[in-house]
Design a protein around this motif. Structure first.
Motif, PDB file in Angstrom:
ATOM      1  N   GLY A 138       8.799  56.127  -2.895  1.00 21.80           N
ATOM      2  CA  GLY A 138       7.487  56.340  -3.479  1.00 21.80           C
ATOM      3  C   GLY A 138       6.542  56.980  -2.484  1.00 21.80           C
ATOM      4  O   GLY A 138       6.856  57.098  -1.291  1.00 21.80           O
ATOM      5  N   THR A 139       5.394  57.408  -2.959  1.00 22.85           N
ATOM      6  CA  THR A 139       4.403  58.029  -2.082  1.00 22.85           C
ATOM      7  C   THR A 139       3.171  57.133  -1.985  1.00 22.85           C
ATOM      8  O   THR A 139       2.802  56.451  -2.938  1.00 22.85           O
ATOM      9  N   SER A 140       2.555  57.138  -0.813  1.00 19.20           N
ATOM     10  CA  SER A 140       1.347  56.347  -0.604  1.00 19.20           C
ATOM     11  C   SER A 140       0.550  56.943   0.546  1.00 19.20           C
ATOM     12  O   SER A 140       1.123  57.375   1.560  1.00 19.20           O
ATOM     13  N   LEU A 141      -0.768  56.950   0.401  1.00 21.90           N
ATOM     14  CA  LEU A 141      -1.632  57.438   1.478  1.00 21.90           C
ATOM     15  C   LEU A 141      -1.603  56.499   2.674  1.00 21.90           C
ATOM     16  O   LEU A 141      -2.014  56.866   3.779  1.00 21.90           O
ATOM     17  N   ILE A 178       9.759  58.385  -7.016  1.00 25.97           N
ATOM     18  CA  ILE A 178       8.728  57.898  -7.933  1.00 25.97           C
ATOM     19  C   ILE A 178       7.433  58.665  -7.692  1.00 25.97           C
ATOM     20  O   ILE A 178       6.931  58.717  -6.561  1.00 25.97           O
ATOM     21  N   LEU A 179       6.902  59.258  -8.753  1.00 28.18           N
ATOM     22  CA  LEU A 179       5.654  60.017  -8.694  1.00 28.18           C
ATOM     23  C   LEU A 179       4.600  59.298  -9.525  1.00 28.18           C
ATOM     24  O   LEU A 179       4.863  58.905 -10.662  1.00 28.18           O
ATOM     25  N   GLY A 180       3.417  59.145  -8.951  1.00 28.66           N
ATOM     26  CA  GLY A 180       2.408  58.304  -9.569  1.00 28.66           C
ATOM     27  C   GLY A 180       1.343  59.025 -10.366  1.00 28.66           C
ATOM     28  O   GLY A 180       1.252  60.255 -10.377  1.00 28.66           O
ATOM     29  N   SER A 193       1.675  52.470  -8.984  1.00 29.84           N
ATOM     30  CA  SER A 193       1.072  51.148  -9.142  1.00 29.84           C
ATOM     31  C   SER A 193       1.557  50.185  -8.056  1.00 29.84           C
ATOM     32  O   SER A 193       2.570  50.419  -7.387  1.00 29.84           O
ATOM     33  N   ASP A 194       0.839  49.091  -7.895  1.00 31.02           N
ATOM     34  CA  ASP A 194       1.188  48.098  -6.869  1.00 31.02           C
ATOM     35  C   ASP A 194       2.577  47.525  -7.094  1.00 31.02           C
ATOM     36  O   ASP A 194       3.346  47.350  -6.143  1.00 31.02           O
ATOM     37  N   ASN A 221       8.425  47.561  -5.093  1.00 30.45           N
ATOM     38  CA  ASN A 221       9.848  47.708  -5.401  1.00 30.45           C
ATOM     39  C   ASN A 221      10.446  49.000  -4.858  1.00 30.45           C
ATOM     40  O   ASN A 221      11.539  49.390  -5.263  1.00 30.45           O
ATOM     41  N   CYS A 222       9.730  49.653  -3.936  1.00 29.26           N
ATOM     42  CA  CYS A 222      10.258  50.852  -3.289  1.00 29.26           C
ATOM     43  C   CYS A 222      10.977  50.465  -1.994  1.00 29.26           C
ATOM     44  O   CYS A 222      10.568  49.548  -1.294  1.00 29.26           O
ATOM     45  N   ASP A 223      12.046  51.192  -1.683  1.00 33.85           N
ATOM     46  CA  ASP A 223      12.718  50.998  -0.396  1.00 33.85           C
ATOM     47  C   ASP A 223      11.924  51.653   0.729  1.00 33.85           C
ATOM     48  O   ASP A 223      11.901  51.160   1.851  1.00 33.85           O
ATOM     49  N   GLU A 224      11.291  52.779   0.399  1.00 33.07           N
ATOM     50  CA  GLU A 224      10.498  53.507   1.387  1.00 33.07           C
ATOM     51  C   GLU A 224       9.263  54.099   0.714  1.00 33.07           C
ATOM     52  O   GLU A 224       9.313  54.541  -0.444  1.00 33.07           O
TER      53      GLU A 224
END
Length: 258
Positions: free
Chosen positions: A178-181, A204-206, A213-214, A219-222
């Protein structure tokens, strides 16, 4: 634009209809085009005539009514509304076994973004797209079909009732990215670290406004981030918060697929 009475979807845009003609002409039940575009669809008209399909030369304003957009580019093909298959464990197990990557949309609401991501996925050889059964999630529309520029003909789109359960079920079978800032690792760094791994990716793209979502993050590995200009030189923040999700998808696909 959908014709609910006939259960049809309007597919428009020159390149999009041409790709549909090349790959799945049997899907087209009716074809409408302007006088200017008529010479470019002679072959398709012959196929339609042979299969008792309908084709007709019309005015641009009629194409706008059929497609619901001014961006029809002189041609509209009517197809049966695509049926989106519900995802099951047999399908995901085959992905894990065969090393097939997949993309999960986490409430991407804009049809143009949907289409642009499908186009990029097709370009990078990712043929499996998953969308949640959620009102906030866009689906296959005339706009997404057109923006995909033929990409819809190269991907399989599946639906899922619960993204959290899907992610739990894929633990250990696919690498859930997933992506996160707030992520500490850039997508390029992650890709380099994974060069020798054998498991396929679930990317996963949000949502355009809120990101993933939280519950999905947990539930992401990375979690990865796309570095902005100057990030590696110590610049603390970008001039804008993030890339458009479709732009971000292209960067992530490039890094992970190369």
């Amino acid at each position: 634009m959908k014709n609910k009475e006939r259960n049809e979807l309007a597919v428009c845009g020159f390149a999009t209809v041409k790709k549909l003609e090349k790959n799945h002409p049997e899907k087209i039940s009716r074809l409408y085009f302007t006088e200017e575009k008529a010479p470019l669809f002679g072959g398709l008209c012959k196929k339609l005539a042979k299969n008792h399909g309908i084709y007709n030369k019309v005015e641009a304003k009629d194409l706008e009514k059929l497609s619901g957009t001014v961006h029809h580019q002189g041609v509209v093909a009517m197809i049966q509304s695509p049926r989106i298959q519900e995802l099951d464990s047999d399908i995901t197990d085959s992905w894990a076994k065969n090393g097939e990557n997949a993309v999960l949309f986490d409430r991407i609401g804009n049809a143009n973004n949907f289409g642009a991501i499908v186009r990029s996925a097709a370009f990078f050889g990712i043929k499996n797209i998953i969308i949640p059964l959620d009102e906030a999630q866009s689906t296959i529309t005339t706009s997404s079909y057109r923006v995909a520029e033929g990409g819809m003909e190269y991907v399989n789109i599946f639906s899922v009732r619960s993204t959290a359960r899907l992610l739990e079920a894929l633990k250990g079978k696919m690498i859930r990215v997933g992506t996160s800032l707030e992520a500490k690792q850039t997508v390029k760094e992650f890709a380099l670290a994974q060069k020798n791994q054998k498991k396929p990716y679930l990317i996963i793209l949000g949502n355009e406004e809120h990101g993933i979502s939280d519950v999905v993050q947990k539930n992401c590995d990375e979690l990865v981030i796309i570095p902005w200009g100057g990030m590696n030189a110590g610049v603390k923040e970008s001039l804008v918060d993030s890339l458009n999700v479709a732009q971000a998808a292209s960067v992530i696909f490039y890094e992970l697929m190369n």
